[in-house]
Design a protein around this motif. Structure first.
Motif, PDB file in Angstrom:
ATOM      1  N   UNK A   9      -4.534   6.645   9.898  1.00  0.00           N
ATOM      2  CA  UNK A   9      -4.007   7.310   8.711  1.00  0.00           C
ATOM      3  C   UNK A   9      -4.252   6.462   7.482  1.00  0.00           C
ATOM      4  N   UNK A  10      -3.793   6.965   6.350  1.00  0.00           N
ATOM      5  CA  UNK A  10      -4.076   6.300   5.074  1.00  0.00           C
ATOM      6  C   UNK A  10      -3.085   5.158   4.845  1.00  0.00           C
ATOM      7  N   UNK A  11      -3.354   4.012   5.477  1.00  0.00           N
ATOM      8  CA  UNK A  11      -2.442   2.866   5.401  1.00  0.00           C
ATOM      9  C   UNK A  11      -3.238   1.591   5.152  1.00  0.00           C
ATOM     10  N   UNK A  12      -2.546   0.545   4.759  1.00  0.00           N
ATOM     11  CA  UNK A  12      -3.217  -0.747   4.600  1.00  0.00           C
ATOM     12  C   UNK A  12      -3.749  -1.263   5.934  1.00  0.00           C
ATOM     13  N   UNK A  13      -2.933  -1.244   7.000  1.00  0.00           N
ATOM     14  CA  UNK A  13      -3.471  -1.756   8.260  1.00  0.00           C
ATOM     15  C   UNK A  13      -4.766  -1.049   8.687  1.00  0.00           C
TER      16      UNK A  13
ATOM     17  N   UNK B 245       0.834  -1.204   0.000  1.00  0.00           N
ATOM     18  CA  UNK B 245       0.000   0.000   0.000  1.00  0.00           C
ATOM     19  C   UNK B 245       0.870   1.257   0.000  1.00  0.00           C
ATOM     20  N   UNK B 246       1.967   1.220   0.767  1.00  0.00           N
ATOM     21  CA  UNK B 246       2.852   2.390   0.826  1.00  0.00           C
ATOM     22  C   UNK B 246       3.402   2.693  -0.562  1.00  0.00           C
ATOM     23  N   UNK B 247       3.512   1.668  -1.369  1.00  0.00           N
ATOM     24  CA  UNK B 247       4.051   1.813  -2.700  1.00  0.00           C
ATOM     25  C   UNK B 247       3.007   2.322  -3.694  1.00  0.00           C
ATOM     26  N   UNK B 248       1.762   1.954  -3.452  1.00  0.00           N
ATOM     27  CA  UNK B 248       0.699   2.293  -4.409  1.00  0.00           C
ATOM     28  C   UNK B 248       0.034   3.628  -4.092  1.00  0.00           C
TER      29      UNK B 248
ATOM     30  N   UNK C 191       5.203   4.774   9.508  1.00  0.00           N
ATOM     31  CA  UNK C 191       4.061   5.340   8.801  1.00  0.00           C
ATOM     32  C   UNK C 191       3.223   4.247   8.150  1.00  0.00           C
ATOM     33  N   UNK C 192       3.888   3.329   7.452  1.00  0.00           N
ATOM     34  CA  UNK C 192       3.118   2.363   6.667  1.00  0.00           C
ATOM     35  C   UNK C 192       2.415   1.343   7.545  1.00  0.00           C
TER      36      UNK C 192
ATOM     37  N   UNK D 181     -13.514   4.058   4.214  1.00  0.00           N
ATOM     38  CA  UNK D 181     -13.339   3.666   5.613  1.00  0.00           C
ATOM     39  C   UNK D 181     -13.712   4.830   6.526  1.00  0.00           C
ATOM     40  N   UNK D 182     -13.357   6.043   6.122  1.00  0.00           N
ATOM     41  CA  UNK D 182     -13.688   7.226   6.915  1.00  0.00           C
ATOM     42  C   UNK D 182     -15.199   7.424   6.997  1.00  0.00           C
TER      43      UNK D 182
END
Ligand code: ARG
Length: 594
Positions: free
Chosen positions: A472-476, A449-452, A466-467, A545-546
């Motif tokens: 925040x805007x992360x996969x987890x 996700x951090x990559x995309x 961060x990832x 998600x928000x």
């Protein structure tokens, strides 16, 4: 049919009625950037009016007179310089959700005109470890393949492995020395890399001994010479060298396969550069015969005099020593793909440093194509989807502490290890095997996700904290949102799949906002496919998600009375399904519990 598609078709028909000659394929309906003005918007009339020198507001009201969308929209409004704003009727919104709940769609539609796309991605070089730089091409390419497939297109993925080239001269020399010294062949990729590095260092040392100036000729060291001889032998089909070359490829392939399996990435084909060897000579002959290439200082090159940008950058297709170039192989590859798969589109995913190469390749193809009998050939769109670098937190290229490039396998191990710590802190009550599995899904998901997420053309800073953050805007964060919804269903005794056929009632503003956002999943997917930008989907999911969170905080689900409870559970269920499907397109798995 999804309401925005319905509006779009009606709008196109209305435009056709007013302007019979207009190309309505650009008449599109998109989400309104500000919900204050409506749910959807079209700005198409302004550009149509502009080219025809018409008054845009006038054109808008004439179109409006022919537009019948009252089945799904409130009164359509003309705004600003000629925008059309549409607001959905609650009944249309509820109907779309109900049909999705019945399993008729998941807010996207398969393309009405499927195309064939070849995606060339990952493409590492043999006998070098896959490093962190390869992850971007692999993950980005895989995501584009998944997106296009989901939208109903035919996708051919091809891993254009670098299995031919000058590095094999040095590798062969080193391999033979290793054999003499150890009486055994190298058995892993690390040894292969060592061998390569030691020959390279030796050449560098020898070259440093030369005293300047030595005329215009580039000096050649002994070791370099020997390497070249090994390469020439390989290229002319020497049995021993070919055998060693095959062994080196097998060693690399092993390594690649392990990594791809971990990442869940599959290829339809892995036709490496060597596959095209027999095609290179005839190809250069053809380019010469068609006057696309010409001789220049003993080499053969393609010039782009009529192209202001490439005027100064001719590309070689044959070196003066008779060897072929990267461009030659890529042209042969292109020709092969055209013949074999007849694609409508070929997508190349590499880092930004290869931009000039692909500009030259595409410009050469354009010259070539101009000479093809157009009716008999199928000519694709060519796209170079390039990306920036991964930086360390110091802003320099991402390296290990000792300054080495980061190996992909180590990176993935670390991701899982770090995720395991987080999961164990958060949910110590889960069994270790379960925590390990969650850590695998979360760790890999975080890296992908951090990559995309960033705009692919910008560099991004690699940051574990961060990832892996749950906020925040992360996969987890997204995976957690999914697991949280699933836990609602574990707690709900009354829910069963039949409830998916019940009516949906949308009353609270948070409920309506969530429902409207669900409707736009397909638009996000289409945007990814059109611009090759997975970040559109990442942001869509993050917003989803928000919106789910504010819905869940403001609208009681399990405590609501029966009809509302069921309706809200359906909304939860649809959100979970879209999250799961969306993450799947990004190549990211989910878990039921975190
Ligand atoms: N092997 C190349 C590299 O690692 C990438 C190949 C990309 N694909 C292509 N058709 N040129 O730099």
């Amino acid at each position: 049919m999804l309401p925005h598609k319905h509006i779009e078709l009606k709008l196109q028909a209305a435009v056709r009625a007013v302007l019979p000659d207009a190309d309505v394929s650009a008449v599109l309906v998109r989400p309104c950037p500000d919900p204050k003005f409506g749910d959807y918007q079209s700005n198409a009339l302004m550009s149509l009016a502009k080219v025809r020198k018409l008054n845009p507001r006038q054109l808008a009201s004439e179109t409006l007179a022919k537009l019948v969308v009252s089945d799904v929209c409130e009164k359509v409004e003309i705004a600003g310089a000629g925008f059309l704003n549409f607001r959905l009727k609650p009944s249309a919104l509820a109907q779309s959700l109900e049909s999705a709940a019945r399993g008729e769609h998941l807010f996207f539609v398969k393309s009405a005109s499927p195309k064939t796309a070849v995606i060339d991605f990952s493409s590492p070089n043999v006998a070098k470890p896959m490093h962190v730089g390869h992850i971007r091409s692999t993950i980005l390419g895989d995501c584009l393949a998944r997106t296009l497939r989901l939208l109903g297109h035919r996708v051919v993925t091809d891993n254009h492995i670098g299995d031919w080239g000058t590095q094999f001269g040095m590798l062969l020399l080193g391999w033979k020395r290793f054999w003499v010294d150890n009486q055994k062949v190298p058995s892993d990729i690390e040894t292969l890399v060592e061998i390569y590095k030691s020959v390279q260092a030796e050449i560098k040392n020898q070259l440093a001994q030369f005293v300047e100036p030595r005329g215009t000729l580039k000096p050649v060291s002994d070791t370099e010479n020997q390497s070249r001889m090994e390469l020439v032998k390989l290229q002319s089909g020497d049995a021993e060298n070919l055998k060693i070359w095959h062994e080196m490829i097998a060693l690399s392939q092993n390594q690649f396969d392990t990594i791809y399996a971990r990442l869940g990435v599959k290829f339809d084909h892995a036709l490496g550069e060597s596959f095209y060897n027999p095609r290179l000579k005839p190809l250069v002959d053809e380019l010469l015969a068609k006057n696309i290439a010409r001789e220049s200082e003993g080499a053969i090159a393609v010039f782009f005099e009529d192209n202001p940008h490439l005027k100064e950058h001719p590309t070689l297709v044959r070196k003066s020593d008779g060897g072929f170039n990267y461009t030659t192989t890529d042209l042969a590859t292109l020709a092969y793909r055209l013949e074999t798969w007849k694609p409508d589109e070929i997508i190349y995913v590499t880092d930004g440093r290869q931009q000039l190469h692909f500009q030259q390749l595409f410009a050469t193809f354009a010259k070539w194509k101009a000479q093809l009998p157009s009716a008999s050939s199928h000519l694709p769109k060519l796209a170079h989807v390039w990306f920036g670098s991964i930086l360390g937190e110091d802003g320099k290229p991402f390296k290990t502490r000792s300054g080495e490039t980061v190996k992909l396998a180590d990176l993935l191990d670390e991701a899982e290890e770090r995720a395991f710590k987080i999961v164990s802190d958060k949910s110590p009550e889960l069994a270790e095997t379960q925590r390990r599995e969650i850590a695998r899904v979360v760790g890999l998901g975080a890296v992908k996700y951090a990559d995309l997420l960033p705009n692919r053309q910008s560099d991004y800073v690699f940051s574990w904290d961060k990832m892996l953050a749950l906020q925040g805007n992360t996969a987890p964060y997204l995976q957690y949102a999914y697991a949280r919804i699933r836990s609602i269903f574990r707690k709900s005794e009354t829910w069963n799949k039949e409830h998916r056929t019940k009516n949906i009632e949308l009353k609270a503003p948070e409920e309506i906002a969530l429902a409207k956002h669900l409707l736009n999943f397909g638009l996000a997917l289409e945007a990814v496919a059109a611009e090759y930008r997975p970040n559109f989907l990442c942001n869509y999911l993050f917003e989803l998600a928000g919106k789910f969170t504010s819905f869940y905080e403001n609208c009681p689900v399990l405590k609501a009375e029966e009809a509302t409870r069921v309706s809200r559970l359906v909304l939860c269920d649809l959100t979970a399904r879209v999250l799961k499907q969306g993450l799947d397109v990004l190549g990211i798995e989910v878990v039921e519990q975190m």
